[in-house]
Structure formats: C-alpha cells, structure tokens
Write an enzyme that holds these catalytic residues in place. Structure first.
Site, mmCIF file in Angstrom:
data_model
loop_
_atom_site.group_PDB
_atom_site.id
_atom_site.type_symbol
_atom_site.label_atom_id
_atom_site.label_comp_id
_atom_site.label_asym_id
_atom_site.label_seq_id
_atom_site.Cartn_x
_atom_site.Cartn_y
_atom_site.Cartn_z
ATOM 1 N N LYS A 36 28.804 -22.119 -28.911
ATOM 2 C CA LYS A 36 29.751 -23.232 -28.955
ATOM 3 C C LYS A 36 31.101 -22.740 -28.460
ATOM 4 O O LYS A 36 31.722 -21.871 -29.094
ATOM 5 C CB LYS A 36 29.849 -23.760 -30.384
ATOM 6 C CG LYS A 36 31.020 -24.693 -30.659
ATOM 7 C CD LYS A 36 30.964 -25.165 -32.105
ATOM 8 C CE LYS A 36 32.327 -25.493 -32.642
ATOM 9 N NZ LYS A 36 32.284 -26.062 -33.990
ATOM 10 N N GLU A 64 25.539 -33.331 -36.469
ATOM 11 C CA GLU A 64 26.028 -32.188 -37.245
ATOM 12 C C GLU A 64 26.870 -32.687 -38.409
ATOM 13 O O GLU A 64 27.792 -33.479 -38.221
ATOM 14 C CB GLU A 64 26.861 -31.304 -36.318
ATOM 15 C CG GLU A 64 27.642 -30.201 -36.983
ATOM 16 C CD GLU A 64 28.607 -29.526 -36.015
ATOM 17 O OE1 GLU A 64 29.631 -28.996 -36.487
ATOM 18 O OE2 GLU A 64 28.359 -29.535 -34.794
#
Length: 206
Positions: A128, A39
């Site tokens: 998340k 990411e």
C-alpha cells in the site's frame, strides 16, 4: 491468498469510524453499488464485531479486510473476527509474518522502493503506497519499471477525480475513504445515495 481477488476489485472502500448500529446497512449499500472488497479499520468502535457480522451476512458477496493494523495483537483480533486480508499504514514485518502464517493476504503500508522490496521479500505480494496524495501517479509509473513484480494499492487522498490516474499509472487497486463514503449519507442514513455514488465510482473505474 486473495491477492488476485483484491486486484480484480479495483476499488476498496475504507470504512473508518463508521457507526456500529448502521454498519451493515452501509455495507449493504456498498455491495449493491458493486463493491467486491472492503476494509474496516481497527480504530473503528466495535471493529471486530463489524468484521464478524459482515462475514456472516455477506461472505458470498464481498471480501472483508481489516485496516490500520499496527500490531500483531491488532492482527490477531482481526484474524479471530474473520478478516480475510490485512492492511497497515506502515511496514511491520511481524504483522506480515503473522498474517501469512494464518493464510491471509497482507498489504503493508510503504513509501519508498526499498520498503516496497522489503515487504515483498517478507511475503507481501501487494503493498500500500501511503499516503497516495503525497505521491503522484508518475511515481507509481516510475517505480513499476524496476519493481513490476509488486502489486500496488494506493490509499490516502483518493477521489473520484484522480482515482483513474493512479490505476492508469500502474496501481492495481485504490482505497477510498471519505470521498466515497460521504459523511452526510452516513449521518442521515441515505443508503440509496451511497449506493448511487458507489455505482458512479465503479462505472468510472471499470
């Protein structure tokens, strides 16, 4: 959708404010260490260029996502750069919708069971939990009882010492930042050291 690939990755390095000039060497070290997904946060200088170049160089080796995506405009920029999944620190339903419309996996940040289910109902198959350091692995174990259909990523305060405990509690994947991507390794361009550290993580989490 790439949710299954994200789950199988187990570990996602979070590249925040890394230097553009050495970004591809850094990413290559992570890949050589065994990383399958990573990411790149949108608050990184030249984030879209890093995403684009990583897709060009390593598209057959790693899944590339954009992190810290706070707005639809951020999301559009990430999509245009070639990001394959979107990660946010908070739940923005417009970002979820835009990501899904463009065929990307989206992982919005949540903190409560209500937010988890809201994100899932909006189409996010993975959420998340952030910041993970404020929530014990026991929280994940408990919430996975009634919400077992929702895949969980945990980010924020993940270390080599505690990463396994989150996975064992029911998280599908952990996101690691500074504890994995050592600032001294990056500053001194010690890519072999970073590769070896990545291998340590991969070995422990496998």
């Amino acid at each position: 959708m790439l949710y299954n690939e994200l789950k199988s990755a187990k570990l996602i390095p979070v590249l925040r404010k890394i230097p553009y000039e050495t970004s591809q060497s850094l990413i290559e070290a992570l890949i050589l260490g065994g990383i399958k997904a990573l990411e790149i946060t949108m608050d990184t200088e030249k984030a879209t260029e890093i995403i684009k170049e990583t897709r060009q160089q390593f598209s057959d080796q790693v899944i590339v996502g954009a992190g810290t995506v706070l707005t639809v405009e951020d999301c559009r920029k990430a999509v245009d750069a070639g990001a394959q999944f979107i990660v946010s620190p908070s739940l923005n339903l417009d970002v979820v919708e835009y990501s899904l419309k463009n065929g990307l996996a989206v992982v919005p940040g949540v903190f409560t069971p209500t937010e988890m289910q809201t994100a899932y109902m909006a189409g996010a198959e993975m959420i998340k939990l952030f910041p993970a350091s404020a929530l014990s692995p026991g929280f994940i174990k408990d919430v996975k009882g009634p919400l077992s259909h929702i895949a969980i990523m945990t980010t924020g305060g993940i270390t080599l010492a505690n990463a396994n405990s989150y996975l064992e509690a029911g998280a599908s994947v952990v996101g690691a930042g500074s504890d994995l991507i050592n600032k001294e390794f990056v500053k001194n361009e010690q890519w072999t050291m970073l590769q070896k550290e990545t291998e340590r993580w991969i070995e422990q989490l496998s």
